[in-house]
Design an enzyme around this catalytic site. Structure first.
Site, PDB file in Angstrom:
ATOM      1  N   TRP A 165       0.859  -1.195   0.000  1.00  0.00           N
ATOM      2  CA  TRP A 165       0.000   0.000   0.000  1.00  0.00           C
ATOM      3  C   TRP A 165       0.891   1.239   0.000  1.00  0.00           C
ATOM      4  O   TRP A 165       1.897   1.276   0.716  1.00  0.00           O
ATOM      5  CB  TRP A 165      -0.887   0.025   1.257  1.00  0.00           C
ATOM      6  N   GLU A 184      -0.513  -6.345   7.436  1.00  0.00           N
ATOM      7  CA  GLU A 184       0.123  -7.659   7.262  1.00  0.00           C
ATOM      8  C   GLU A 184       1.594  -7.656   7.691  1.00  0.00           C
ATOM      9  O   GLU A 184       2.259  -8.707   7.659  1.00  0.00           O
ATOM     10  CB  GLU A 184       0.022  -8.100   5.791  1.00  0.00           C
ATOM     11  N   CYS A 228       3.305   2.524   5.215  1.00  0.00           N
ATOM     12  CA  CYS A 228       2.843   3.918   5.222  1.00  0.00           C
ATOM     13  C   CYS A 228       1.324   3.908   5.320  1.00  0.00           C
ATOM     14  O   CYS A 228       0.654   3.409   4.410  1.00  0.00           O
ATOM     15  CB  CYS A 228       3.302   4.617   3.947  1.00  0.00           C
ATOM     16  N   VAL A 229       0.826   4.410   6.430  1.00  0.00           N
ATOM     17  CA  VAL A 229      -0.624   4.488   6.602  1.00  0.00           C
ATOM     18  C   VAL A 229      -1.003   5.969   6.603  1.00  0.00           C
ATOM     19  O   VAL A 229      -0.492   6.755   7.405  1.00  0.00           O
ATOM     20  CB  VAL A 229      -1.083   3.822   7.926  1.00  0.00           C
ATOM     21  N   ILE A 230      -1.867   6.319   5.655  1.00  0.00           N
ATOM     22  CA  ILE A 230      -2.279   7.728   5.534  1.00  0.00           C
ATOM     23  C   ILE A 230      -3.729   7.847   6.000  1.00  0.00           C
ATOM     24  O   ILE A 230      -4.589   7.067   5.564  1.00  0.00           O
ATOM     25  CB  ILE A 230      -2.109   8.222   4.080  1.00  0.00           C
ATOM     26  N   THR A 243     -12.219   7.811   7.743  1.00  0.00           N
ATOM     27  CA  THR A 243     -12.845   6.884   8.695  1.00  0.00           C
ATOM     28  C   THR A 243     -11.828   6.478   9.770  1.00  0.00           C
ATOM     29  O   THR A 243     -10.627   6.727   9.610  1.00  0.00           O
ATOM     30  CB  THR A 243     -13.316   5.614   7.954  1.00  0.00           C
ATOM     31  N   HIS A 280     -10.500   3.797  10.274  1.00  0.00           N
ATOM     32  CA  HIS A 280      -9.683   2.672   9.817  1.00  0.00           C
ATOM     33  C   HIS A 280      -8.215   2.855  10.173  1.00  0.00           C
ATOM     34  O   HIS A 280      -7.529   1.927  10.622  1.00  0.00           O
ATOM     35  CB  HIS A 280      -9.857   2.563   8.289  1.00  0.00           C
ATOM     36  N   PHE A 339      10.025  -0.691  13.706  1.00  0.00           N
ATOM     37  CA  PHE A 339       8.721  -0.143  13.292  1.00  0.00           C
ATOM     38  C   PHE A 339       8.991   1.035  12.351  1.00  0.00           C
ATOM     39  O   PHE A 339       9.009   2.191  12.755  1.00  0.00           O
ATOM     40  CB  PHE A 339       7.976   0.319  14.558  1.00  0.00           C
ATOM     41  N   ARG A 371       9.026  12.386   4.692  1.00  0.00           N
ATOM     42  CA  ARG A 371       9.740  11.438   5.568  1.00  0.00           C
ATOM     43  C   ARG A 371      10.272  10.219   4.822  1.00  0.00           C
ATOM     44  O   ARG A 371      10.769   9.282   5.429  1.00  0.00           O
ATOM     45  CB  ARG A 371       8.785  10.988   6.688  1.00  0.00           C
TER      46      ARG A 371
END
Ligand code: DLZ
Length: 156
Positions: free
Chosen positions: A28, A64, A86-88, A92, A94, A119, A133
């Site tokens: 992702w 995962e 990378c979580v953007i 919501t 989520h 991490f 970053r």
């Protein structure tokens, strides 16, 4: 860069030519995780890690990463694992569920296997913050994750 891992930058106190590293990469936001991977890979190479001692494992998303890290950590010959994702934040909740689960999952793998598992997951509000970053004006967090596991190997 401030902090304890700056002491590793480009130079390690221990020999790394016999150490093996796994880098687990979430697909992702792959433009960003690919740049984090480059940062981590180049940092390890600059520290003297052999090309053949760096294993890349791709997983679908950051959620995962803990399982991917576990698969790598359970291999006897792997000394340390670097998780990159990378979580953007979207509209919501989520984001919060994923970030919590990933952070806790990665910590569990550290403790279960007694090996450093970094991490290297960006949790940002915008894509711009992530780009900054991942080789932008705020450095490369993949590189820093690589220095972190090396620092932990030095501490053992
Ligand atoms: C589903 C999802 C969403 C909405 N956003 C992200 C993200 O920003 N970064 C990321 O790494 N993964 C995301 N995912 C996918 C989840 O990590 C996971 O792959 C799915 O929920 C399936 O388990």
């Amino acid at each position: 860069m401030a902090g304890i891992i700056s002491s590793v930058k480009g130079n390690s106190k221990i020999r790394l030519d016999n150490k093996r590293f796994a880098i687990v990469v979430a697909e992702w936001n792959e433009e960003i995780t690919g740049a984090l991977y480059e940062g981590a890979y180049q940092a390890l190479r600059q520290l003297g890690v052999k090309e053949k001692h760096i294993i890349r494992k791709d997983v679908p998303g950051s959620y995962e990463l803990p399982l991917g890290a576990q698969w790598m950590a359970e291999q006897k010959e792997v000394d340390a694992v670097i998780c990159l994702g990378c979580v953007i934040k979207g509209d919501t909740p989520h984001f919060d569920y994923i970030c919590q689960a990933v952070a806790q999952g990665i910590m569990k793998v550290n403790l279960r296997f007694g090996k450093p598992v970094a991490f290297g997951v960006l949790t940002t509000l915008t894509r711009q913050q992530a780009l900054e970053r991942a080789g932008g004006k705020l450095g490369n967090k993949g590189e820093e994750a690589a220095w972190t596991v090396v620092k932990m190997l030095e501490q053992r």
